[in-house]
Design a protein around this motif. Structure first.
Motif, PDB file in Angstrom:
ATOM      1  N   MET A   1       0.986  -1.146   0.089  1.00  0.00           N
ATOM      2  CA  MET A   1      -0.112  -0.183  -0.140  1.00  0.00           C
ATOM      3  C   MET A   1       0.885   1.423  -0.106  1.00  0.00           C
ATOM      4  O   MET A   1       1.007   2.012   0.930  1.00  0.00           O
TER       5      MET A   1
ATOM      6  N   ILE B   1      -5.952  -0.345   7.720  1.00  0.00           N
ATOM      7  CA  ILE B   1      -6.092  -0.652   6.321  1.00  0.00           C
ATOM      8  C   ILE B   1      -6.694  -2.063   6.233  1.00  0.00           C
ATOM      9  O   ILE B   1      -7.945  -2.237   5.296  1.00  0.00           O
TER      10      ILE B   1
ATOM     11  N   VAL C   1     -10.488  -2.818   4.345  1.00  0.00           N
ATOM     12  CA  VAL C   1     -10.483  -3.868   3.322  1.00  0.00           C
ATOM     13  C   VAL C   1     -11.488  -4.873   3.838  1.00  0.00           C
ATOM     14  O   VAL C   1     -12.571  -5.111   2.938  1.00  0.00           O
TER      15      VAL C   1
ATOM     16  N   ILE D   1     -10.906   3.958   2.289  1.00  0.00           N
ATOM     17  CA  ILE D   1     -11.116   2.848   0.930  1.00  0.00           C
ATOM     18  C   ILE D   1     -11.170   3.852  -0.270  1.00  0.00           C
ATOM     19  O   ILE D   1     -10.434   3.101  -1.386  1.00  0.00           O
TER      20      ILE D   1
ATOM     21  N   VAL E   1      -7.190   2.257  -0.252  1.00  0.00           N
ATOM     22  CA  VAL E   1      -7.401   1.029  -0.851  1.00  0.00           C
ATOM     23  C   VAL E   1      -7.749   1.037  -2.142  1.00  0.00           C
ATOM     24  O   VAL E   1      -6.958   0.230  -3.111  1.00  0.00           O
TER      25      VAL E   1
END
Length: 339
Positions: free
Chosen positions: A1, A30, A34, A75, A79
């Protein structure tokens, strides 16, 4: 990431003291974000965070500070971009096919949904992945292709070299032979192939065939379910009648018809034909109990339809055909095809 900065990040606690957010805490945030994307609704993160803080006393979970606002930002800004970047990198110079569909959401905003099918050299498998939602002002062929081309170019995808196929639902704007997204793409990609959705084609064929049937057939199947769905009293009366006729057994629930999915009628037709005598008696009783001045056009019409044996004949004729079409449709929707 890589898109999530791993340097130390300061923030204030409830007492105004500076707290340091480390890398491990960011990784936890994170992973939870997810998890929410895959398995749950965004609102549930508020309760999940508080639960984890309770059960994780004495661990890093006790310092967890993740709620809806932060989770949604993770998000959208961490992500999703990271996954999209990984997808484009995995795509590399592989050929691919696009799957597109235009739609309008509840706020009447038009979108072009895009998916990509390609062979992943990383995982050594054929993949179908979500590429993105593209906001469009108009759903014309020129506007859709312009937005799609801009989106692909912005991602660094060489569509002229790599794109070999286009999958659509059969809408004329997307795949018409005169002027459509497909014809505009083919002007730039001469060897482009079009693949129309087989399931939509089956639906269109069934719908066209159904148009030749008497209108009373569709009316009876649709309005019989609506008749009971709006009145608990009518459902109770019918259950009592059905139980009296069938020795205490309970009737199967009637199935709602979906106008845009004619192939979903197989089960609806089956339920009506299996309970034809009981439903017919119900409307006979209802018609007998009505006074001449009572206004109930739907009830009277349904009573008249259930008196027509020709409608029952049509339903019994359609039953096995719709069942076979539905089974074929499900085969084409299957993830793993039969050998």
């Amino acid at each position: 990431m890589e898109l999530y900065n791993t340097s130390k990040q300061n923030r204030l606690d409830q007492m105004g003291a500076v707290q340091v957010v480390g890398d491990e805490q960011k990784v936890i945030d994170i992973k939870l974000a997810v998890y929410i994307v895959v398995h749950s609704a965004l609102k549930s993160i508020d309760h999940l965070t508080e639960l984890l803080k309770i059960v994780g006393k004495g661990s890093r979970l006790e310092r967890l500070r993740l709620h809806r606002t932060k989770c949604s930002k993770l998000i959208v800004n961490v992500v999703a971009p990271a996954m999209l970047t990984a997808l484009v990198e995995d795509l590399s110079d592989s050929v691919f096919s696009l799957i597109v569909d235009e739609s309008t959401d509840i706020s009447t905003t038009k979108f072009l949904a895009t998916m990509i099918k390609y062979y992943s050299k990383t995982d050594n498998v054929l993949k179908t992945e979500f590429l993105g939602l593209i906001g469009v002002y108009r759903a014309t062929a020129d506007a859709l292709w312009s937005s799609l081309k801009e989106h692909l170019t912005g991602l660094g995808i060489n569509y002229q070299k790599q794109c070999k196929g286009l999958g659509t639902d059969g809408a004329s704007t997307l795949c018409g032979g005169t002027h459509s997204v497909f014809t505009l793409m083919k002007a730039e990609i001469p060897d482009l192939q079009i693949v129309k959705c087989v399931c939509h084609s089956l639906h269109n064929a069934a719908s066209k065939a159904a148009a030749e049937m008497p209108a009373d057939v569709e009316f009876l199947v649709r309005e019989t379910r609506n008749w009971f769905s709006r009145s608990p009293l009518k459902r109770l009366q019918y259950k009592d009648l059905y139980a009296a006729i069938n020795g205490g057994a309970m009737p199967r629930a009637l199935v709602q018809l979906v106008r845009t999915r004619w192939l979903a009628w197989a089960k609806a037709i089956s339920v009506v034909t299996d309970q034809w005598l009981e439903l017919k008696q119900h409307f006979v009783n209802h018609n007998a109990s009505m006074s001449p001045s009572e206004k109930c056009a739907i009830g009277r019409k349904l009573y008249e339809c259930f008196q027509q044996d020709a409608i029952l004949f049509y339903l019994k004729f359609l039953g096995p055909i719709t069942k076979e079409l539905n089974a074929l449709n499900l085969r084409f929707q299957a993830t793993d095809g039969e050998v």
